[in-house]
Write an enzyme that holds these catalytic residues in place. Sequence first.
Site, short mmCIF file in Angstrom:
data_model
loop_
_atom_site.label_atom_id
_atom_site.label_comp_id
_atom_site.label_asym_id
_atom_site.label_seq_id
_atom_site.Cartn_x
_atom_site.Cartn_y
_atom_site.Cartn_z
N ARG A 94 -37.62 49.56 12.03
CA ARG A 94 -36.69 48.46 12.26
C ARG A 94 -36.23 48.49 13.72
O ARG A 94 -36.06 49.58 14.29
CB ARG A 94 -35.49 48.65 11.33
N THR A 368 -41.73 36.09 8.61
CA THR A 368 -41.74 37.47 8.09
C THR A 368 -42.97 37.59 7.20
O THR A 368 -43.51 36.59 6.73
CB THR A 368 -40.46 37.80 7.31
N GLU A 407 -33.95 39.70 16.00
CA GLU A 407 -33.40 40.48 14.88
C GLU A 407 -31.91 40.75 15.03
O GLU A 407 -31.24 41.10 14.05
CB GLU A 407 -34.14 41.82 14.79
N ASP A 410 -29.45 39.57 12.49
CA ASP A 410 -29.22 40.21 11.19
C ASP A 410 -27.93 41.05 11.19
O ASP A 410 -27.49 41.51 10.14
CB ASP A 410 -30.41 41.09 10.78
N SER A 440 -32.98 42.72 4.42
CA SER A 440 -33.24 42.51 3.00
C SER A 440 -34.68 42.87 2.64
O SER A 440 -35.06 42.81 1.48
CB SER A 440 -33.01 41.05 2.62
N GLY A 460 -35.82 36.20 3.62
CA GLY A 460 -34.41 36.42 3.93
C GLY A 460 -33.69 37.04 2.74
O GLY A 460 -34.23 37.92 2.07
O1 DON Z 1 -34.65 41.80 7.78
C1 DON Z 1 -34.34 40.77 7.19
O2 DON Z 1 -33.78 40.75 6.11
C2 DON Z 1 -34.71 39.45 7.82
N1 DON Z 1 -34.85 39.60 9.25
C3 DON Z 1 -35.97 38.96 7.17
C4 DON Z 1 -36.31 37.57 7.60
C5 DON Z 1 -37.12 36.84 6.59
O3 DON Z 1 -37.50 37.35 5.56
C6 DON Z 1 -37.44 35.44 6.87
N2 DON Z 1 -38.29 34.92 5.84
N3 DON Z 1 -38.44 33.92 5.36
#
Ligand code: DON
Length: 556
Positions: A94, A368, A407, A410, A440, A460
Amino acid sequence: MKTRLGVLLGLLILPLTSSAASLKPGHDAVASAQPFATKAGMQVLAEGGNAFDAAVAVSAALAVVEPYSSGIGGGGFWLLHDAKTGKDVMVDGREYAPAAATATMYQDKNGNVIPGASLNGPLSAGIPGEVAALAYINRHYGKLSLAQDLAPAIKLARDGFPLDRMFHAMLQSREQKLKQWPAAWKVFYLDGQVPPSGYVLKQPNLARTLELIARHGPAAFYTGKLAEEMVNAVRANGGIWSLADLRDYQVKLRAPLSGEYRGMRIVTVSPPSSGGIVMLEALNILSGYDLAADSALMQKHLIIEAMRFAYRDRAEYLGDPDFVKMPLARLLSPYYAAGLRTAILPDRATPSSDLAPVTAEAPESRHTTSIAVMDKDGDMVGATFTVNFRFGSGFMPPHTGVILNDEMDDFVSKPGVPNGFGLVGNSANAIAPHKRPLSSMMPTFLYTKRGLAILGTPGGSRIISMVLLGTLDYFNGGDAQSIVSIPRYHMQYLPDTVFYEPGAFTKDEITGLEKMGYTLRETHPYGNMQSITWDYRTGKVRAAADPRDVGTAEVQ
Ligand code: DON
């Protein structure tokens, strides 16, 4: 319905460790969101690589063919199962916040969050973790060299590949954002226009960057000329990266979370992902009910309520485990779940307003990416990784071909103010130097007496409810194809609305749920799940890509 006996049974069944150590699947399998990436994985397996090599190859190829979803300017989580030792490992690649980041960096003088500041341009970019993660996996688990694992990606970047309808749609939707950043604009738009589907997109700068990494290892990305180029470009455009931020970045090896649902063992990612905790909390709540004995309507009611209660705890408690103390033992305790069950009424939706407010609206969109990989020996990788929103920050340091993530969004820019996914939180997920934003994303392994499954998806905050539904489908006898296909529904506490895909509820269930007090909202199909299942009895290995998108799965 729930009985005291049901609660007790749920607790008494002991976790299984049924990785079928003596058995081997005898097949290689890859599922990913893009056909060229799936092929890259199969190619590396055919060349003698194992599942870990293939996961590196697929991840790197996705950076080239699906740069709107993930890339070496982003990060994610790779969950590994080593068949030789039977061990599961979580590689946390990450992003972390630059050292100069502060809790209020996206607020103006008056303390208001500046719209878009954590979403656009280099100030929104965390320090990428993907290169470090892939190099780590290759070095410690792979059989081939990093150069061999990266070769398919390099070829795709150098020689190009034809754009599919998804890529085309992504470019259309991101025209305004990418127009602001000349290097990215030049790579992806043909004479300033969205190129047509079928156009062969070449990315020579990205090919060169990947070649440097292939030749010199991750140091070529985190130090030296490439690092200088990235830092200079970031700083010249309002960002705050330093060379030390890149130099000091490290993957973290974390113990995955392990949980149990009525005899099925679940191995999934731990914080800084919220996914594992939230899903296991929901499953703990559900394990007190004999769902199979309930009507379909009652099952959905209980699953939605379990989602509501588990999502509620996400924003309140969770963040980077290296920075915040979290009551994980309590959240995962069966007694805590038993307490929550007492608040669930058999015939009525619990108004979310009865609980302390923590989250808000969570829009979903497609970006993602998730992969599932298995080799003949039973080594497995499930991974979900990202640049966050479509094409991340949109910013590409000139000459690198690397799209940087956004990122930083988030994190919580300000307590109570929703991020791009409508999620809010508190100090547990506040910005701090070198802290990792709460995620997530949750690649997951499921082990039962019958066999095992790998699954994961983007989406997400909806990732967690999707993986929960996939997990329950597998528990109920599903395989890879049904896991990725079943219609989805989602509740995340606030908004107090159940979002559902067409087909997720029958007409009668809709009427029944509305009578119980639910607010329902039909949405367009969402998610992009990848899965592999292996049935110990029949020996069948199945791999499946989400039918909602363009991904492919292959078994050899
Ligand atoms: O880490 C996360 O939870 C988000 N950055 C993920 C983003 C995501 O899954 C977008 N998808 N549709």
